[in-house]
Write a protein that holds these residues in place. Structure first.
Motif, PDB file in Angstrom:
ATOM      1  N   LYS A  84       0.814  -1.209   0.000  1.00  0.00           N
ATOM      2  CA  LYS A  84       0.000   0.000   0.000  1.00  0.00           C
ATOM      3  C   LYS A  84       0.853   1.268   0.000  1.00  0.00           C
ATOM      4  CE  LYS A  84      -4.177   1.895   2.111  1.00  0.00           C
ATOM      5  NZ  LYS A  84      -5.189   1.745   3.176  1.00  0.00           N
ATOM      6  N   ASP A  98       1.508   3.634  -3.107  1.00  0.00           N
ATOM      7  CA  ASP A  98       0.628   4.734  -3.517  1.00  0.00           C
ATOM      8  C   ASP A  98       1.167   6.084  -3.056  1.00  0.00           C
ATOM      9  OD1 ASP A  98      -1.102   2.838  -4.527  1.00  0.00           O
ATOM     10  OD2 ASP A  98      -2.339   2.763  -2.719  1.00  0.00           O
ATOM     11  N   LYS A  99       2.063   6.046  -2.078  1.00  0.00           N
ATOM     12  CA  LYS A  99       2.538   7.285  -1.450  1.00  0.00           C
ATOM     13  C   LYS A  99       4.024   7.545  -1.659  1.00  0.00           C
ATOM     14  CE  LYS A  99       2.405   9.557   3.105  1.00  0.00           C
ATOM     15  NZ  LYS A  99       2.042   9.378   4.541  1.00  0.00           N
TER      16      LYS A  99
END
Length: 377
Positions: free
Chosen positions: A116, A119-120
């Protein structure tokens, strides 16, 4: 000292021990016989005597990792390296894992978190975050014996498309960017060419921002530039000069004619600035780049100015590090060898260069094979 008692037909042990200045107690019930309880208690007492604690993974991650950073990492790291690690722990690791007990962390949940993060963050940033967490849990296993194994040891860093990840200017974009580096008309020090020279130098040498801002005029001798220091400007702290990022970062590189011309102009321009503007102070040292008050040029100010130039030029907003990537890509595209580029950038080894600029090196290899086939035919 262990004590035993029978409750509802089952045996319980209690082990009282001292940890630091405080007394603690560990207990467990449910044993069928007193002998079983005694054996379990003996194991706990042995662990306490050998390791100084009895818990096995019961400690919360936030307390463990902050203590680990402060006591075991901080004394052995450069201040800037420690600040980066502490920031990643505080902003990324603790918000997600802080209230987990060490024994509650599992590989699947952790891997989902890493995935995840794409995404950053960039792949490199994710790798740094994982390295801190993995190192901390490895210490919990091998140094403190409070975990039997590291649950995240075999976690994988999710891959991102290298070409998409690598941010750089094409030759045309770099030309446009540099043409917009001069101060705007209403600037207080509109006659300064400092930023134009700084960004030209970085784009044609591959210097890191800290390496460029640490430069003195004495580092230039003829057409050779010596890079042997790095300016560290911690947030809300005093700047200081540190050694370069890695052993290979200390290097001497050749400057091209255009850079030498710009540096010559810059030296003259600096003297003109001191005469033209009474508030434009001469630094105590022979700094190549400096603020109007004579102090080190701030890295955050440089980054902000860089972004403004990108906006002014109508280009994608990147960071000054894009100039380093741009220089490497342009060198490789011009036919320079991987070894030369690696040495010029001060990389730890050729593999670092090849991995970073994989899509460029693959294109060069494909072009070379195509030319070779044409030659044979």
């Amino acid at each position: 000292m262990a004590s035993f008692r029978k409750i509802d037909g089952k045996w319980e042990y209690r082990v009282r021990y001292k940890q630091g200045d405080k007394y603690k107690e560990k207990s467990k019930r449910g044993f069928k016989t007193k002998k079983e309880a005694q054996l379990a208690a003996a194991k706990v007492e042995t662990d306490i005597e050998q390791f100084g604690f009895s818990e096995n993974g019961e400690e919360y991650l936030d307390k463990f990792i902050l203590d680990w950073l402060e006591v075991y990492k901080k004394p052995n790291l450069k201040p800037i390296t420690y600040s980066v690690q502490e920031r990643n722990v505080r902003l990324n690791i603790i918000p997600r894992w802080g209230k987990y007990r060490l024994k509650q962390i599992n590989r699947t949940e952790y891997q989902k978190w890493l995935n995840k993060l794409t995404d950053k963050y960039s792949e490199g940033t994710i790798r740094r975050i994982h390295s801190i967490m993995n190192s901390a849990l490895s210490s919990a296993v091998h140094d403190f014996n409070i975990l039997y194994s590291n649950p995240i040891a075999k976690s994988k860093i999710p891959k991102k498309d290298k070409e998409e990840q690598l941010k750089y200017f094409t030759k045309k974009e770099l030309e446009i960017f540099l043409s917009h580096c001069h101060p705007v008309k209403k600037s207080k020090y509109k006659h300064s060419i400092q930023y134009s020279v700084l960004f030209t130098l970085m784009s044609r040498t591959g210097l890191r921002i800290g390496e460029a801002l640490a430069l003195h005029w004495s580092d230039i001798e003829g057409d050779k530039l010596t890079i042997n220091k790095n300016l560290v400007y911690p947030l809300n702290s005093t700047p200081y000069i540190s050694t370069p990022k890695t052993k290979n970062s200390t290097r001497v590189i050749k400057l091209d004619d255009h850079v030498l011309f710009m540096l010559k102009r810059h030296k003259t321009n600096q003297k003109e600035m001191y005469l033209r503007y009474p508030t434009y102070k001469r630094p105590a040292e022979d700094l190549l780049f400096h603020q109007q008050d004579g102090r080190w040029l701030r890295t955050n100010v440089v980054r902000d100015y860089f972004k403004e130039v990108c906006k002014r030029a109508g280009l994608t907003i990147l960071s000054p590090h894009a100039l380093r990537h741009s220089h490497a890509v342009h060198l490789l595209e011009s036919g320079a060898s991987i070894k030369y580029v690696s040495n010029r950038l001060g990389h730890a080894g050729i593999k670092t260069t090849a991995d970073t600029y994989l899509h460029i090196t693959e294109k060069i290899e494909n072009d070379a094979i195509e030319m070779y086939q044409q030659y044979l035919n």
